[in-house]
Design a protein around this motif. Structure first.
Motif, PDB file in Angstrom:
ATOM      1  N   LYS A  12       0.830  -1.208   0.000  1.00 53.70           N
ATOM      2  CA  LYS A  12       0.000   0.000   0.000  1.00 53.70           C
ATOM      3  C   LYS A  12       0.862   1.254   0.000  1.00 53.70           C
ATOM      4  CE  LYS A  12      -4.059  -1.982   2.173  1.00 53.70           C
ATOM      5  NZ  LYS A  12      -4.918  -2.028   3.359  1.00 53.70           N
ATOM      6  N   ALA A  13       1.931   1.240   0.814  1.00 54.33           N
ATOM      7  CA  ALA A  13       2.840   2.388   0.877  1.00 54.33           C
ATOM      8  C   ALA A  13       3.539   2.595  -0.467  1.00 54.33           C
ATOM      9  CB  ALA A  13       3.858   2.201   1.995  1.00 54.33           C
ATOM     10  N   VAL A  14       3.954   1.521  -1.099  1.00 56.52           N
ATOM     11  CA  VAL A  14       4.615   1.608  -2.408  1.00 56.52           C
ATOM     12  C   VAL A  14       3.643   2.182  -3.429  1.00 56.52           C
ATOM     13  CG1 VAL A  14       5.559   0.236  -4.317  1.00 56.52           C
ATOM     14  CG2 VAL A  14       6.312  -0.202  -1.973  1.00 56.52           C
ATOM     15  N   GLY A  15       2.377   1.806  -3.339  1.00 53.46           N
ATOM     16  CA  GLY A  15       1.368   2.319  -4.266  1.00 53.46           C
ATOM     17  C   GLY A  15       1.128   3.812  -4.143  1.00 53.46           C
ATOM     18  N   ARG A  16       1.492   4.375  -2.997  1.00 48.63           N
ATOM     19  CA  ARG A  16       1.317   5.820  -2.791  1.00 48.63           C
ATOM     20  C   ARG A  16       2.571   6.620  -3.165  1.00 48.63           C
ATOM     21  NH1 ARG A  16      -1.565   3.691   1.760  1.00 48.63           N
ATOM     22  NH2 ARG A  16       0.294   3.824   3.073  1.00 48.63           N
ATOM     23  N   ALA A  26      10.609  -0.467  -8.249  1.00 41.65           N
ATOM     24  CA  ALA A  26      10.418  -1.625  -9.126  1.00 41.65           C
ATOM     25  C   ALA A  26      11.751  -2.128  -9.680  1.00 41.65           C
ATOM     26  CB  ALA A  26       9.473  -1.263 -10.267  1.00 41.65           C
ATOM     27  N   LEU A  27      12.595  -1.228 -10.109  1.00 44.54           N
ATOM     28  CA  LEU A  27      13.888  -1.629 -10.660  1.00 44.54           C
ATOM     29  C   LEU A  27      14.775  -2.255  -9.590  1.00 44.54           C
ATOM     30  CD1 LEU A  27      14.645   1.395 -13.017  1.00 44.54           C
ATOM     31  CD2 LEU A  27      13.821  -0.890 -13.651  1.00 44.54           C
ATOM     32  N   ARG A  28      14.753  -1.696  -8.399  1.00 46.30           N
ATOM     33  CA  ARG A  28      15.586  -2.214  -7.305  1.00 46.30           C
ATOM     34  C   ARG A  28      15.130  -3.612  -6.896  1.00 46.30           C
ATOM     35  NH1 ARG A  28      20.696  -1.887  -5.706  1.00 46.30           N
ATOM     36  NH2 ARG A  28      20.877  -2.052  -3.465  1.00 46.30           N
ATOM     37  N   THR A  29      13.810  -3.838  -6.869  1.00 45.59           N
ATOM     38  CA  THR A  29      13.322  -5.164  -6.489  1.00 45.59           C
ATOM     39  C   THR A  29      13.628  -6.205  -7.557  1.00 45.59           C
ATOM     40  OG1 THR A  29      11.110  -4.723  -7.350  1.00 45.59           O
ATOM     41  CG2 THR A  29      11.481  -4.293  -4.999  1.00 45.59           C
ATOM     42  N   GLN A  30      13.981  -5.754  -8.749  1.00 52.42           N
ATOM     43  CA  GLN A  30      14.417  -6.667  -9.809  1.00 52.42           C
ATOM     44  C   GLN A  30      15.909  -6.964  -9.698  1.00 52.42           C
ATOM     45  OE1 GLN A  30      13.229  -5.267 -13.706  1.00 52.42           O
ATOM     46  NE2 GLN A  30      11.186  -4.743 -12.965  1.00 52.42           N
ATOM     47  N   GLY A  31      16.556  -6.360  -8.693  1.00 50.76           N
ATOM     48  CA  GLY A  31      17.967  -6.638  -8.449  1.00 50.76           C
ATOM     49  C   GLY A  31      18.935  -5.707  -9.142  1.00 50.76           C
ATOM     50  N   SER A  33      21.397  -2.594  -9.806  1.00 54.00           N
ATOM     51  CA  SER A  33      22.258  -1.721  -9.022  1.00 54.00           C
ATOM     52  C   SER A  33      21.881  -0.270  -9.306  1.00 54.00           C
ATOM     53  CB  SER A  33      23.726  -1.941  -9.411  1.00 54.00           C
ATOM     54  OG  SER A  33      23.968  -1.448 -10.727  1.00 54.00           O
ATOM     55  N   TYR A  34      22.399   0.635  -8.498  1.00 54.36           N
ATOM     56  CA  TYR A  34      22.135   2.054  -8.728  1.00 54.36           C
ATOM     57  C   TYR A  34      22.659   2.483 -10.096  1.00 54.36           C
ATOM     58  CZ  TYR A  34      20.833   2.871  -3.803  1.00 54.36           C
ATOM     59  OH  TYR A  34      20.218   2.876  -2.586  1.00 54.36           O
ATOM     60  N   VAL A  35      23.803   1.975 -10.476  1.00 53.98           N
ATOM     61  CA  VAL A  35      24.400   2.325 -11.780  1.00 53.98           C
ATOM     62  C   VAL A  35      23.494   1.835 -12.912  1.00 53.98           C
ATOM     63  CG1 VAL A  35      26.361   1.905 -13.315  1.00 53.98           C
ATOM     64  CG2 VAL A  35      26.759   2.374 -10.889  1.00 53.98           C
ATOM     65  N   GLU A  36      22.983   0.613 -12.772  1.00 53.01           N
ATOM     66  CA  GLU A  36      22.085   0.077 -13.799  1.00 53.01           C
ATOM     67  C   GLU A  36      20.792   0.887 -13.871  1.00 53.01           C
ATOM     68  OE1 GLU A  36      23.216  -4.656 -13.803  1.00 53.01           O
ATOM     69  OE2 GLU A  36      22.019  -3.858 -12.114  1.00 53.01           O
ATOM     70  N   MET A  37      20.257   1.259 -12.715  1.00 50.89           N
ATOM     71  CA  MET A  37      19.027   2.061 -12.707  1.00 50.89           C
ATOM     72  C   MET A  37      19.263   3.406 -13.376  1.00 50.89           C
ATOM     73  SD  MET A  37      17.154   1.229  -9.073  1.00 50.89           S
ATOM     74  CE  MET A  37      18.523   1.583  -8.009  1.00 50.89           C
ATOM     75  N   ALA A  38      20.394   4.021 -13.100  1.00 54.57           N
ATOM     76  CA  ALA A  38      20.719   5.312 -13.707  1.00 54.57           C
ATOM     77  C   ALA A  38      20.777   5.178 -15.228  1.00 54.57           C
ATOM     78  CB  ALA A  38      22.046   5.839 -13.155  1.00 54.57           C
ATOM     79  N   ASP A  39      21.381   4.089 -15.686  1.00 54.25           N
ATOM     80  CA  ASP A  39      21.506   3.860 -17.124  1.00 54.25           C
ATOM     81  C   ASP A  39      20.135   3.642 -17.764  1.00 54.25           C
ATOM     82  OD1 ASP A  39      23.045   3.443 -19.531  1.00 54.25           O
ATOM     83  OD2 ASP A  39      22.625   1.294 -19.311  1.00 54.25           O
ATOM     84  N   VAL A  40      19.313   2.811 -17.164  1.00 50.79           N
ATOM     85  CA  VAL A  40      17.978   2.506 -17.704  1.00 50.79           C
ATOM     86  C   VAL A  40      17.106   3.752 -17.753  1.00 50.79           C
ATOM     87  CG1 VAL A  40      15.802   1.310 -17.173  1.00 50.79           C
ATOM     88  CG2 VAL A  40      17.963   0.066 -17.091  1.00 50.79           C
ATOM     89  N   LEU A  41      17.164   4.557 -16.697  1.00 51.00           N
ATOM     90  CA  LEU A  41      16.304   5.739 -16.614  1.00 51.00           C
ATOM     91  C   LEU A  41      16.919   6.984 -17.261  1.00 51.00           C
ATOM     92  CD1 LEU A  41      15.038   5.247 -12.958  1.00 51.00           C
ATOM     93  CD2 LEU A  41      13.784   4.802 -15.075  1.00 51.00           C
ATOM     94  N   GLY A  42      18.176   6.901 -17.647  1.00 50.93           N
ATOM     95  CA  GLY A  42      18.836   8.061 -18.258  1.00 50.93           C
ATOM     96  C   GLY A  42      19.061   9.189 -17.274  1.00 50.93           C
TER      97      GLY A  42
END
Length: 65
Positions: A12-16, A26-31, A33-42
């Motif tokens: 519920k908290a995540v939904g808010r 969502a990206l972090r729960t897929q495993g 890294s911060y570097v990978e998230m930065a790359d995916v999201l630009g």
């Protein structure tokens, strides 16, 4: 039983969360890294780190008011 309640409260908290924080969650729960998230999201790595800090803070506040 208690873990089910905690999981439901977390979901519920995540939904808010604002969209940009929900995406990171969502990206972090897929495993990713911060570097990978930065790359995916630009985004710069510093922005990802800052938003992850916001995400954790907001979830803590919602889970333990």
């Amino acid at each position: 039983m208690r873990s089910t309640q905690a999981r439901d409260a977390l979901l519920k908290a995540v939904g808010r969360l604002p969209l940009e924080l929900g995406e990171l969650y969502a990206l972090r729960t897929q495993g990713m890294s911060y570097v990978e998230m930065a790359d995916v999201l630009g985004l710069p790595l510093g922005t990802v780190k800052s938003r992850m800090h916001q995400l954790v803070k907001q979830l803590r506040e919602e889970m333990h008011p």
